[in-house]
Design a protein around this motif. Structure first.
Motif, PDB file in Angstrom:
ATOM      1  N   ARG A 261       1.005  -1.061   0.000  1.00  0.00           N
ATOM      2  CA  ARG A 261       0.012  -0.034   0.031  1.00  0.00           C
ATOM      3  C   ARG A 261       0.789   1.148  -0.037  1.00  0.00           C
ATOM      4  O   ARG A 261       0.598   2.243  -0.679  1.00  0.00           O
TER       5      ARG A 261
ATOM      6  N   SER B 101      -8.272  -8.306   2.297  1.00  0.00           N
ATOM      7  CA  SER B 101      -7.022  -7.673   1.873  1.00  0.00           C
ATOM      8  C   SER B 101      -5.673  -8.304   1.676  1.00  0.00           C
ATOM      9  O   SER B 101      -5.041  -7.893   0.767  1.00  0.00           O
TER      10      SER B 101
ATOM     11  N   THR C 198     -16.071   0.139   3.707  1.00  0.00           N
ATOM     12  CA  THR C 198     -15.700   0.531   2.566  1.00  0.00           C
ATOM     13  C   THR C 198     -16.215   1.649   1.662  1.00  0.00           C
ATOM     14  O   THR C 198     -15.581   2.523   1.412  1.00  0.00           O
TER      15      THR C 198
ATOM     16  N   ASP D 282      -8.061   0.914   4.443  1.00  0.00           N
ATOM     17  CA  ASP D 282      -7.557  -0.532   4.183  1.00  0.00           C
ATOM     18  C   ASP D 282      -6.986  -0.942   5.415  1.00  0.00           C
ATOM     19  O   ASP D 282      -7.229  -2.486   5.503  1.00  0.00           O
TER      20      ASP D 282
END
Length: 342
Positions: A38, A338, A267, A327
């Motif tokens: 990420r 994830s 989300t 996230d």
């Protein structure tokens, strides 16, 4: 030295990870690997933003130096100022100088105020963060009970007319733009009823109208998501099993239904929060809030290249950081969704 002496050194089998002392393979934990992926994507995205912003603002016609100094400024002064700012150099040289300064933490100097861009952003960013943060909290806190109440009401089959009215109102609030909603709130609470100030920043009363204008639409959208997700969860097999055990309704909804719909709601909430950060530009302009939104509007009007680049970069960093936080929260709640990503 014989040939057999070379055969005594151990050779690691091909295709296996490096081995640390103690015989354990050196591998990153799933959480660390996820975080590094990420962060890498975040760095690439920021690089793209830097390149795109520099290219776009330099393609806009007009002379920023002439815009700042005025049309009556002498040509010698304009040429000297352009040379001092490095705007007379080729674009590639300007871009290289900008990137080098950016790596060193220097965002440049504003053409309007002649102050460092970083100082202006540090002064204006808190207002934008407070506006977006408080609006998100209001939207999330309001959406959850509305979505739960409407879904439970639909599930019970009672007061059908009330469900239709609530769905119509939520749908209307979703499609109304926040700037139009802001104008309506100003007309109602400030012009007609005189209970809240029209604009400004610093007083808690001045925070009410901009927060409502920014939060009502996302709150309605998130309430619709909670409504739909809860209805889907209530039809699941494990919910039928929970009801067959004659558990109290409070435990069924809070212990079984709510946690299973939390992932999708978070989300959507993360995406909604990033949209609210971008939506502060219009709201700050309408209510004269001294934040990043009003700063970028005035900078575009004056062709203040360093300030535009700085504000866009800060907005991009805020949005990417919020996505990273969402996230990480989702990974903590449901690691499978994830960590399975490449």
């Amino acid at each position: 030295m014989t040939a057999s002496s070379f055969d005594t050194a151990p050779v690691a089998p091909a295709g296996r990870p490096p081995v640390r002392r103690g015989g354990r393979p050196f591998t990153l934990s799933p959480r660390t690997s996820f975080l590094l992926r990420r962060l890498g994507r975040m760095a690439v995205s920021l690089g793209i933003v830097v390149v795109a912003t520099f290219a776009i603002i330099h393609l806009v016609p007009g002379d920023p130096v002439r815009a700042v100094l005025g049309p009556s400024a002498p040509a010698e002064l304009v040429a000297r100022t352009r040379s001092e700012l490095g705007l007379d150099q080729p674009l590639l040289v300007q871009f290289w100088n900008y990137v080098v300064a950016l790596v060193q933490g220097d965002l440049g100097t504003s053409l309007q105020t002649h102050r460092p861009v970083a100082d202006t952003l540090a002064q204006r960013a808190p207002a934008t963060l407070v506006l977006a943060g408080v609006s998100f909290v209001i939207a999330a806190v309001g959406a959850l009970p509305i979505g739960l109440a409407t879904a439970i009401s639909v599930r019970s089959g009672r007061r059908r007319w009330l469900d239709l009215a609530a769905s119509a109102l939520v749908g209307l609030l979703i499609v109304v733009p926040n700037f139009l909603l802001a104008v309506g709130l100003v007309w109602l609470f400030a012009v007609q009823w005189h209970v809240l100030p029209v604009a400004g920043w610093g007083d808690p009363a001045q925070l009410v109208l901009p927060v409502l204008a920014l939060a009502i639409g996302p709150m309605a959208y998130l309430a619709r998501i909670v409504h739909v997700e809860l209805l889907a969860v209530l039809d699941a097999t494990y919910m039928t099993t929970a009801r067959s055990k004659r558990l109290p309704s409070r435990l069924i909804y809070l212990r079984h239904a709510l946690p299973n719909m939390l992932t999708s709601a978070l989300t959507i909430g993360g995406l909604m929060l990033t949209g609210m950060v971008a939506g502060t530009v219009l709201i700050e302009t309408i209510f004269a809030i001294p934040g990043l939104g009003t700063t970028i509007v005035s900078s575009i009007t004056a062709k203040d290249y360093p300030m535009i680049q700085g504000v866009v970069l800060v907005y991009a960093a805020m949005v990417l950081a919020l996505n990273l936080i969402v996230d990480l929260v989702l990974m903590s709640i449901d690691p499978r969704s994830s960590l399975a990503e490449g």
